[in-house]
Enzyme design. Sequence first.
Site, PDB file in Angstrom:
ATOM      1  N   LYS A  11    -115.507  90.998  58.864  1.00 34.12           N
ATOM      2  CA  LYS A  11    -114.515  91.782  59.597  1.00 34.12           C
ATOM      3  C   LYS A  11    -115.196  92.952  60.340  1.00 34.12           C
ATOM      4  O   LYS A  11    -116.377  93.239  60.099  1.00 34.12           O
ATOM      5  CB  LYS A  11    -113.454  92.286  58.606  1.00 34.12           C
ATOM      6  CG  LYS A  11    -112.666  91.146  57.942  1.00 34.12           C
ATOM      7  CD  LYS A  11    -111.585  91.696  57.007  1.00 34.12           C
ATOM      8  CE  LYS A  11    -110.812  90.580  56.326  1.00 34.12           C
ATOM      9  NZ  LYS A  11    -109.698  91.109  55.487  1.00 34.12           N
ATOM     10  N   TYR A  51    -103.340  85.287  60.907  1.00 33.59           N
ATOM     11  CA  TYR A  51    -102.675  85.907  59.761  1.00 33.59           C
ATOM     12  C   TYR A  51    -101.172  85.631  59.735  1.00 33.59           C
ATOM     13  O   TYR A  51    -100.412  86.401  59.113  1.00 33.59           O
ATOM     14  CB  TYR A  51    -102.945  87.412  59.757  1.00 33.59           C
ATOM     15  CG  TYR A  51    -104.309  87.793  59.204  1.00 33.59           C
ATOM     16  CD1 TYR A  51    -104.712  87.383  57.931  1.00 33.59           C
ATOM     17  CD2 TYR A  51    -105.192  88.574  59.941  1.00 33.59           C
ATOM     18  CE1 TYR A  51    -105.959  87.724  57.418  1.00 33.59           C
ATOM     19  CE2 TYR A  51    -106.446  88.932  59.430  1.00 33.59           C
ATOM     20  CZ  TYR A  51    -106.811  88.504  58.164  1.00 33.59           C
ATOM     21  OH  TYR A  51    -108.036  88.855  57.637  1.00 33.59           O
ATOM     22  N   ASN A 114    -111.792  95.383  53.782  1.00 34.13           N
ATOM     23  CA  ASN A 114    -112.466  94.694  52.679  1.00 34.13           C
ATOM     24  C   ASN A 114    -113.541  93.711  53.136  1.00 34.13           C
ATOM     25  O   ASN A 114    -113.828  92.723  52.479  1.00 34.13           O
ATOM     26  CB  ASN A 114    -111.444  94.055  51.732  1.00 34.13           C
ATOM     27  CG  ASN A 114    -110.616  92.979  52.407  1.00 34.13           C
ATOM     28  OD1 ASN A 114    -110.835  92.665  53.584  1.00 34.13           O
ATOM     29  ND2 ASN A 114    -109.675  92.392  51.683  1.00 34.13           N
ATOM     30  N   HIS A 117    -113.328  87.878  55.379  1.00 34.81           N
ATOM     31  CA  HIS A 117    -112.231  86.921  55.203  1.00 34.81           C
ATOM     32  C   HIS A 117    -112.817  85.580  54.794  1.00 34.81           C
ATOM     33  O   HIS A 117    -113.881  85.189  55.278  1.00 34.81           O
ATOM     34  CB  HIS A 117    -111.460  86.730  56.521  1.00 34.81           C
ATOM     35  CG  HIS A 117    -110.553  85.531  56.469  1.00 34.81           C
ATOM     36  ND1 HIS A 117    -109.294  85.588  55.917  1.00 34.81           N
ATOM     37  CD2 HIS A 117    -110.757  84.230  56.813  1.00 34.81           C
ATOM     38  CE1 HIS A 117    -108.754  84.367  55.952  1.00 34.81           C
ATOM     39  NE2 HIS A 117    -109.618  83.528  56.493  1.00 34.81           N
ATOM     40  N   GLU A 128    -107.940  77.228  60.076  1.00 32.32           N
ATOM     41  CA  GLU A 128    -108.708  78.362  60.604  1.00 32.32           C
ATOM     42  C   GLU A 128    -109.939  77.896  61.368  1.00 32.32           C
ATOM     43  O   GLU A 128    -110.291  78.476  62.407  1.00 32.32           O
ATOM     44  CB  GLU A 128    -109.070  79.296  59.440  1.00 32.32           C
ATOM     45  CG  GLU A 128    -107.823  79.985  58.880  1.00 32.32           C
ATOM     46  CD  GLU A 128    -108.014  80.664  57.530  1.00 32.32           C
ATOM     47  OE1 GLU A 128    -109.158  80.687  57.012  1.00 32.32           O
ATOM     48  OE2 GLU A 128    -107.025  81.184  56.988  1.00 32.32           O
TER      49      GLU A 128
END
Length: 140
Positions: A11, A51, A114, A117, A128
């Site tokens: 990310k 998402y 975080n 992914h 994805e």
Amino acid sequence: MAIQQTFLMVKPDGVKRQVVGDIVDRFERRGFELKGAKLMNITKELAEKHYAEHAERPFFGELVEFITSGPVFAMVWEGENVIALARLMMGATNPAESAPGTIRGDYATTVAENIIHGSDSLASAEREIGLFFGEEGLVK
Ligand code: YYY
Ligand code: MG
């Protein structure tokens, strides 16, 4: 078990923190094979599709804003049981609960940022990978 492919993405916080190399290294050392990778900016449209399962959650707006805030490093990795093993290597979603030694446990402290992914099932991995790479975006 079976040979699988999964979609992983460093990310924007991880790209800024310059941990792409370490993350690639961890998956290489584990014995997985890199089948596709690119540094890219995510459009709002792609972020909302990626998402979509969280569209009704209170954090959705901030999540889309964060994931589009800077370049991400998108990857497809292949190997035995890679979907579940990658999730174990990432650590718990909330870094407050991620064990040291996991990616999130080593680099993150808050759920909003975080670091990484990873697909959570065969169905989400296929979806994805299709969204970010398509068939022609991967090496044979
Ligand atoms: O798959 P994973 O990333 O581990 O968690 P998800 O439950 O799919 O949530 C996606 C993403 O949303 C998470 O990585 C951070 C963010 N998020 C959040 O900001 N606040 C929450 N309470 C839950 C998730
Ligand atoms: Mg998820």
